[in-house]
Motif scaffolding. Structure first.
Motif, PDB file in Angstrom:
ATOM      1  N   ASP A 177       9.466  -3.971  12.185  1.00 11.75           N
ATOM      2  CA  ASP A 177       8.291  -4.556  11.373  1.00 11.75           C
ATOM      3  C   ASP A 177       9.033  -5.166  10.219  1.00 11.75           C
ATOM      4  O   ASP A 177       9.771  -4.602   9.440  1.00 11.75           O
TER       5      ASP A 177
ATOM      6  N   SER B  60       6.062  -9.059   6.419  1.00 14.37           N
ATOM      7  CA  SER B  60       4.804  -8.424   5.814  1.00 14.37           C
ATOM      8  C   SER B  60       4.642  -8.697   4.655  1.00 14.37           C
ATOM      9  O   SER B  60       4.522  -7.858   3.668  1.00 14.37           O
TER      10      SER B  60
ATOM     11  N   ASN C 195       1.927 -10.027   1.367  1.00 19.01           N
ATOM     12  CA  ASN C 195       0.590  -9.764   1.016  1.00 19.01           C
ATOM     13  C   ASN C 195      -0.414 -10.964   0.877  1.00 19.01           C
ATOM     14  O   ASN C 195       0.214 -11.964   0.302  1.00 19.01           O
TER      15      ASN C 195
ATOM     16  N   HIS D 254       9.805  -9.771   0.076  1.00 17.07           N
ATOM     17  CA  HIS D 254       9.483 -10.271   1.508  1.00 17.07           C
ATOM     18  C   HIS D 254      10.576 -11.143   2.249  1.00 17.07           C
ATOM     19  O   HIS D 254      10.884 -11.165   3.292  1.00 17.07           O
TER      20      HIS D 254
ATOM     21  N   TYR E 257       3.517  -7.660   9.692  1.00 15.91           N
ATOM     22  CA  TYR E 257       2.547  -6.680   9.448  1.00 15.91           C
ATOM     23  C   TYR E 257       1.940  -7.212   8.089  1.00 15.91           C
ATOM     24  O   TYR E 257       2.248  -6.620   7.057  1.00 15.91           O
TER      25      TYR E 257
ATOM     26  N   TYR F 128      -3.144   2.704   2.512  1.00 17.84           N
ATOM     27  CA  TYR F 128      -2.008   1.981   3.165  1.00 17.84           C
ATOM     28  C   TYR F 128      -1.367   3.142   4.191  1.00 17.84           C
ATOM     29  O   TYR F 128      -0.976   2.759   5.383  1.00 17.84           O
TER      30      TYR F 128
ATOM     31  N   ASP G 179      -0.570   2.714   8.331  1.00 14.60           N
ATOM     32  CA  ASP G 179       0.541   2.747   8.998  1.00 14.60           C
ATOM     33  C   ASP G 179       0.780   4.047  10.010  1.00 14.60           C
ATOM     34  O   ASP G 179       1.486   3.669  11.015  1.00 14.60           O
TER      35      ASP G 179
ATOM     36  N   TYR H 256      11.524  -0.294  10.234  1.00 15.41           N
ATOM     37  CA  TYR H 256      10.679  -0.983   9.153  1.00 15.41           C
ATOM     38  C   TYR H 256      11.685  -1.423   8.223  1.00 15.41           C
ATOM     39  O   TYR H 256      12.497  -0.934   7.432  1.00 15.41           O
TER      40      TYR H 256
ATOM     41  N   VAL I  42      11.891  -2.811   4.875  1.00 17.47           N
ATOM     42  CA  VAL I  42      10.919  -2.740   3.751  1.00 17.47           C
ATOM     43  C   VAL I  42      11.975  -2.201   2.573  1.00 17.47           C
ATOM     44  O   VAL I  42      12.853  -1.331   2.754  1.00 17.47           O
TER      45      VAL I  42
ATOM     46  N   GLN J 266       9.815   1.807  -1.371  1.00 14.51           N
ATOM     47  CA  GLN J 266       8.645   2.384  -0.438  1.00 14.51           C
ATOM     48  C   GLN J 266       9.233   3.681   0.287  1.00 14.51           C
ATOM     49  O   GLN J 266       8.703   3.969   1.127  1.00 14.51           O
TER      50      GLN J 266
ATOM     51  N   PHE K  95       7.216   5.778   3.428  1.00 13.39           N
ATOM     52  CA  PHE K  95       7.553   6.283   5.044  1.00 13.39           C
ATOM     53  C   PHE K  95       8.184   7.321   4.947  1.00 13.39           C
ATOM     54  O   PHE K  95       7.836   7.857   6.256  1.00 13.39           O
TER      55      PHE K  95
END
Ligand code: ARG
Length: 593
Positions: A117, A120, A122, A131, A157, A337, A341, A359, A361, A365, A369
């Motif tokens: 993933d 992603s 926005n 990103h 995603y 969110y 997920d 993931y 990211v 975050q 997760f």
């Protein structure tokens, strides 16, 4: 070579240590003078109740040296091995040139799938710098996994669902403008979003202060009436935004029409960025995809007695695990969110039966997760243990402040890319005379190398300084420098007709040995990069390899020397390994520079 040594020791120890144990023990000594590999005898000392010094001596006496090993040396409890360099040179060069783009591949991932993933961004918001990191790192990790035989599914995603779309619709209805939207959708939508938020806040402040004075001044009353804001105050604005999102979740036609337009236009903008970065995905999906599927998840959570009601909302209590509460459904029924997920993970496991899901990211975050993974585990999904949050740190500006918010300005990705391409062009123009077409394509490749490598040379979880002037330099620890080394090797090879001539091996020079040993390390580097899910293993390797190659090239003339045929093979092997490394990082190996 390591394998040869492993077998030797295994044979000699007759089962006192397992093969895997021996393999773990074998190390590379800090200096070449001490040997190429070394076996510490300390764990054996415990078993045999003898001193490690003695054991090393005894092993040295007993071991019969095969042709691959030229010498051994027992020192301070270590048995050091000196590899037969000529033999190593011959073997490794043949292997690299024969296996070429397969050199270093493993098949540990055979018939297994890894889902990544990544990227992603926005919708209706600028493609963020975070990103960009996720895109670059995720792409390289995908390449590394494929190199190890896995089937990889790259999923983008998109953040295309949530209350913010309610806010955006309210804002757009008030401040939006169709022609500006067409012209520069992301900038326009972003402006609308910021304006709406700001206005609702400042009007609230003004109203508050006017209300305070209201009793004493009649004029204020009129003033208050005359503020016809986006909504009458912040509360109302938020409420209206929630209502619009609710409408969206319920499939309201007008809400959907706005949302679709925003999404399509944003996607078009993102496409441009992916094209410049040369990044492709196997699946482009988004949070909205799970809108109709979340009800199942909520029911399942209820059935499994995991949902508790808290002030009208539904949460999973994770206090026991030090993870607080995971909010699943708000009081007004809206989902979150995390709800999406959790639903997405279940759906993807059904679809892809993945071995692992990664993931990529930002580290901010982490809690999210950890909560999602815990909830899935509590739901009884055994595979939840194979979910991995591969986190990355922040990009910092030269002033070490978080880049995205520097000077309160938002940084637009397109601007960064354009600026980097311009810098690459300038550098190229100062060096060569190129046709327009060649200039365009080379500067794009170099800009990409600069940005990708500038990121990937850092361990991903660390924060890093985004310094484009430095990244683009043709010298130093940069992407363009690596491309330059590759192109240099290429140009040497081009000068001679492709020779299949057999080579003779003369005594090897120090720089030649260093280069051979480094080439020999490539497979292990790839494996380490896979184990740690860390592209920086490869970027650091590539830089060292380039440096060693450039030293070699300075000290050892190739064309016209008596070692020409051998050295050409060495250059060819370097070129092949360098190309593999660059490709794993997502960087183009360009033939000329
Ligand atoms: N769109 C999110 C953001 O920008 C990142 C999504 C990461 N992937 C995920 N499955 N949550 O913050």
């Amino acid at each position: 070579m390591k394998e040869v040594i492993l077998k030797l020791i295994e044979k000699e120890l007759k089962g006192k240590l397992k093969k895997e144990e021996i393999e773990k023990l074998i190390e590379i000594p800090p200096s070449d003078k001490m040997g190429d590999y070394s076996f510490p005898c300390f764990s054996l000392a415990k078993i045999e109740k003898k001193s490690p010094l003695l054991i090393a001596e005894e092993l040295k006496e007993k071991i019969q040296l095969p042709i691959e090993i030229s010498n051994t040396d027992a020192k301070a409890g270590y048995l050091n091995f000196f590899v037969n360099k000529k033999m190593l040179a011959k073997k490794i060069l043949e292997k690299i040139i024969k296996e070429n783009k397969n050199f270093g591949k493993t098949n540990i991932g055979k018939n297994k799938t890894i889902v990544i993933d990544m990227s992603s961004p926005n919708i209706a918001k600028p493609f963020g710098i975070g990103h960009l990191r996720s895109t670059i790192i995720g792409n390289s990790i995908a390449n590394i996994c494929m190199y190890n035989g896995f089937k990889v599914i790259k999923i983008n995603y998109l953040g295309d669902w949530g209350t913010q779309f309610g806010k955006l619709i309210v804002g757009y209805k008030k401040f939006g403008n169709a022609s500006q939207l067409k012209k520069d959708p992301i900038k326009h939508l972003y402006e609308v979003y910021v304006k709406a938020n700001k206005e609702s806040q400042s009007q609230q402040a003004e109203r508050d202060s006017l209300s305070l004075q209201m009793g004493t001044n009649k004029n204020n009353h009129n003033k208050l009436q005359s503020i016809k804001p986006i909504c009458s105050n912040k509360e109302d604005y938020e409420q209206e935004a929630r209502d619009w999102f609710k409408k969206l979740e319920n499939g309201d036609k007008e809400a959907l029409k706005f949302w679709k337009t925003f999404k399509e236009l944003s996607l078009k903008e993102f496409e441009k960025i992916y094209k410049l970065l040369n990044i492709q995905f196997n699946v482009i999906s988004g949070e909205s995809f799970y809108n109709t599927k979340m009800e199942n998840t909520i029911q399942e959570l209820k059935k499994k007695n995991l949902l508790i009601e808290s002030q009208g909302a539904f949460v999973v209590d994770l206090e026991k695990y030090n993870l607080g509460y995971c909010l699943i459904q708000k009081t007004d029924g809206a989902t979150l969110y995390a709800t999406r997920d959790i639903t997405a993970a279940i759906d993807r496991h059904n679809k892809f039966k993945f071995e692992k899901m990664i993931y990529e990211v930002g580290s901010e975050q982490k809690l999210h997760f950890n909560q999602v993974f815990k909830v899935l585990e509590l739901m009884g999904y055994k595979w939840a243990e194979n979910l991995i949050h591969v986190e990355h740190g922040l990009y910092l500006g030269e002033d070490n402040k978080k880049l995205a918010t520097r000077k309160g300005k938002t940084i637009f990705m397109q601007d960064i890319l354009d600026e980097t391409i311009q810098l690459a062009k300038k550098e190229l123009e100062s060096r060569y005379k190129l046709s327009k077409k060649e200039l365009e394509s080379r500067s794009l490749s170099i800009a990409r190398a600069a940005i990708f490598y500038g990121d990937l040379k850092n361990y991903r979880a660390n924060d890093m300084v985004f310094d484009i002037e430095n990244f683009i330099s043709f010298n130093g620890n940069t992407g363009p420098y690596l491309q330059y080394s590759y192109a240099r090797a290429n140009s040497i090879l081009k000068k001679v007709k492709k020779s299949t001539a057999k080579y003779e091996l003369f005594d090897l020079k120090e720089q030649e040995i260093k280069l051979i040993k480094k080439l020999n390390d490539f497979p292990e580097t790839i494996f380490k990069a896979y184990e740690k899910l860390s592209p920086s293993e490869i970027s650091n390797y590539s830089y060292e390899l380039s440096q060693i190659f450039n030293e070699f090239y300075q000290e050892c003339p190739v064309i016209g020397s008596i070692e020409q045929n051998f050295r050409l093979k060495l250059v060819e092997a370097f070129r092949d390994v360098m190309k593999n490394s660059l490709n794993l990082l997502g960087i183009d190996a360009i033939e000329e520079m």
